[in-house]
Motif scaffolding. Structure first.
Motif, PDB file in Angstrom:
ATOM      1  N   THR A 240       0.878  -1.266   0.021  1.00 58.62           N
ATOM      2  CA  THR A 240      -0.072   0.112  -0.158  1.00 58.62           C
ATOM      3  C   THR A 240       1.016   1.142  -0.015  1.00 58.62           C
ATOM      4  OG1 THR A 240      -1.731  -1.199   1.299  1.00 58.62           O
ATOM      5  CG2 THR A 240      -1.936   1.372   1.036  1.00 58.62           C
ATOM      6  N   GLU A 242       2.524   4.853   0.390  1.00 56.97           N
ATOM      7  CA  GLU A 242       2.373   5.900   1.586  1.00 56.97           C
ATOM      8  C   GLU A 242       1.249   6.809   1.218  1.00 56.97           C
ATOM      9  OE1 GLU A 242       5.426   8.574   4.159  1.00 56.97           O
ATOM     10  OE2 GLU A 242       6.107   7.823   2.378  1.00 56.97           O
ATOM     11  N   GLY A 243       0.450   7.048   2.461  1.00 51.82           N
ATOM     12  CA  GLY A 243      -0.612   8.003   2.370  1.00 51.82           C
ATOM     13  C   GLY A 243      -2.000   7.481   1.920  1.00 51.82           C
ATOM     14  N   GLU A 244      -2.174   6.116   1.656  1.00 47.87           N
ATOM     15  CA  GLU A 244      -3.173   5.258   1.227  1.00 47.87           C
ATOM     16  C   GLU A 244      -3.472   4.444   2.596  1.00 47.87           C
ATOM     17  OE1 GLU A 244      -3.124   3.360  -2.381  1.00 47.87           O
ATOM     18  OE2 GLU A 244      -2.486   5.073  -3.518  1.00 47.87           O
ATOM     19  N   GLU A 245      -4.751   3.975   2.602  1.00 49.52           N
ATOM     20  CA  GLU A 245      -5.154   3.114   3.534  1.00 49.52           C
ATOM     21  C   GLU A 245      -4.896   1.714   3.462  1.00 49.52           C
ATOM     22  OE1 GLU A 245      -6.969   2.573   7.443  1.00 49.52           O
ATOM     23  OE2 GLU A 245      -6.566   4.471   6.296  1.00 49.52           O
ATOM     24  N   GLY A 280       8.164   4.208   4.483  1.00 51.25           N
ATOM     25  CA  GLY A 280       7.056   4.872   3.983  1.00 51.25           C
ATOM     26  C   GLY A 280       5.724   4.192   3.534  1.00 51.25           C
ATOM     27  N   PRO A 281       5.812   3.015   2.420  1.00 55.23           N
ATOM     28  CA  PRO A 281       4.478   2.111   2.206  1.00 55.23           C
ATOM     29  C   PRO A 281       4.426   1.150   3.221  1.00 55.23           C
ATOM     30  CG  PRO A 281       6.393   2.148   0.359  1.00 55.23           C
ATOM     31  CD  PRO A 281       6.966   2.889   1.601  1.00 55.23           C
ATOM     32  N   THR A 282       3.262   0.695   3.090  1.00 54.95           N
ATOM     33  CA  THR A 282       2.700  -0.372   4.187  1.00 54.95           C
ATOM     34  C   THR A 282       2.528  -1.943   3.506  1.00 54.95           C
ATOM     35  OG1 THR A 282       1.473   1.198   5.404  1.00 54.95           O
ATOM     36  CG2 THR A 282       0.932  -1.441   5.892  1.00 54.95           C
TER      37      THR A 282
END
Length: 399
Positions: A240, A242-245, A280-282
């Motif tokens: 996911t 960065e910044g997105e759910e 940053g990303p999930t």
């Protein structure tokens, strides 16, 4: 108590010789007026109800180790054990553990994912395990996550979600390791080779297994017993930005998300092998592939030998076993063993079954950071201590 209340009081319209319910319960008691008898009876009944209710609560709470408050983001910190509406599973054995270093107890099938943090990342963790200790309960479907397990062979599933604090550039390994070397006789070694071969057929040839170094036969540094796999040994993953759910680990549709090994094994391995783990990303992963061979609640290996099972302790000596995710640094001298000096842990969970917990001294060491004796006693399902002041709380507290 009634005899100490003074001489008998004659009630209107009733002789002193007439028996009542209270006198049959308290032989030779002095009689009270009818209204007083009824009031006292109700008071005693209410007190007994409160006492029983409070004591029942104490008994049911022995499986809980409350260490921290629920977070505002829908997760709980590691130490909080949850109550579930599926009470059937909590009446029997369960998978237990603690992150290393510990903040408290982790128990399978929680109401919310556990959340914790270390120097490398923040993460969420959701352990799910079907009630393998009770075939009837398993068949009934009246237990947490039963809809997800229904129709699937897996005995358990582990879901993890990471947000890294810095880029991960080293080789990443995922698997299990033991606290120390476990001596094995010839028969046990043959069984272990059979078990590893069975697991290798599931996860692939890039499986690293070592029984560890015997400290009595070699000088250090020593390698711990370890069984690890590359990142593509996971069965499901998604990224996911960065910044997105990111996906909810509890979502009933979670099994439909992202890349899955079962859809296209070759494509799955190609995609996850090319994955660059950045800050940053999930990154979300799920793992269940070898679960059909490892019944963690009953602490046995299954389907390795026909019509038989193998006690985990034959290979691990004694609980706990560690579920680990670590990077492995290159060694200038060409060392290939997974020595502790080369490892940098991203995730580490010491786990065991409540049917086979660690020894008290080991348990205390695991929970040392949070007052291990109290936490360890809860993990061992110790009997509740009688506490009359707590029992009176329902009657004496503010209203």
């Amino acid at each position: 108590l009634l005899k100490q209340m003074g001489p008998p009081v004659e009630s209107a319209g009733r002789s002193m010789a007439e028996p009542d319910l209270l006198s049959s319960l308290v032989p030779d008691a002095w009689y009270l007026p009818t209204s007083s008898s009824i009031a006292l009876a109700f008071a005693l009944a209410f007190f007994a109800h409160c006492l029983t209710k409070q004591w029942s609560k104490q008994v049911s709470d022995t499986s809980q180790v409350e260490v921290s408050e629920q977070r505002g983001d829908g997760c709980v910190t590691e130490g909080q054990v949850h109550r579930s509406e599926h009470h059937g599973l909590w009446k029997g054995p369960n998978l237990q553990g603690t992150f290393v270093p510990s903040q408290g107890m982790v128990i399978a099938n929680p109401d919310y994912p556990y959340q914790s943090e270390n120097e490398r990342c923040t993460f969420k963790f959701l352990p799910m395990h079907r009630p393998t200790w009770n075939a009837q309960l398993d068949k009934s479907g009246h237990y947490p996550f039963s809809q997800h397990f229904q129709g699937r062979k897996r005995l358990w599933e582990m879901r993890l979600q990471f947000v890294f604090k810095s880029d991960i550039n080293e080789v990443l390994r995922f698997g299990i390791e033991l606290d120390e070397y476990v001596p094995l006789n010839a028969a046990s070694k043959r069984l272990m080779n059979i078990a590893v071969s069975a697991l290798r057929r599931v996860v692939g040839d890039d499986l690293y297994h070592s029984p560890g170094d015997d400290p009595k036969r070699s000088q250090g540094p020593h390698e711990k017993p370890v069984f690890t796999m590359p990142l593509w040994a996971f069965d499901q993953f998604m990224v996911t930005p960065e910044g997105e759910e990111p996906p909810d680990l509890m979502d009933p549709s979670f099994h439909e998300f992202g890349w899955k090994r079962t859809d296209d094994r070759s494509e799955f391995i190609r995609e996850i092998s090319a994955l660059k783990l950045k800050a940053g990303p999930t990154y979300t992963f799920a793992f269940w592939g070898i679960s059909q061979f490892m019944d963690q609640i009953n602490w046995k290996m299954t389907k390795v030998i026909p019509f038989s099972s193998i006690d985990f302790n034959l290979f691990c000596g004694a609980p706990p076993v560690h579920l680990v995710l670590y990077t492995l640094a290159e060694d200038e001298k060409g060392e290939t063993r997974h020595l502790q000096s080369r490892k940098n842990y991203i995730f580490q969970l010491a786990f065991w079954s409540s049917k086979c917990p660690p020894k008290p001294a080991r348990m205390q060491h695991l929970f040392a950071q949070i007052g291990g004796v109290q936490a360890a006693s809860g993990a061992a399902n110790s009997k509740p201590k009688k506490n009359l002041s707590a029992a009176f709380a329902c009657c004496s507290g503010q209203r």
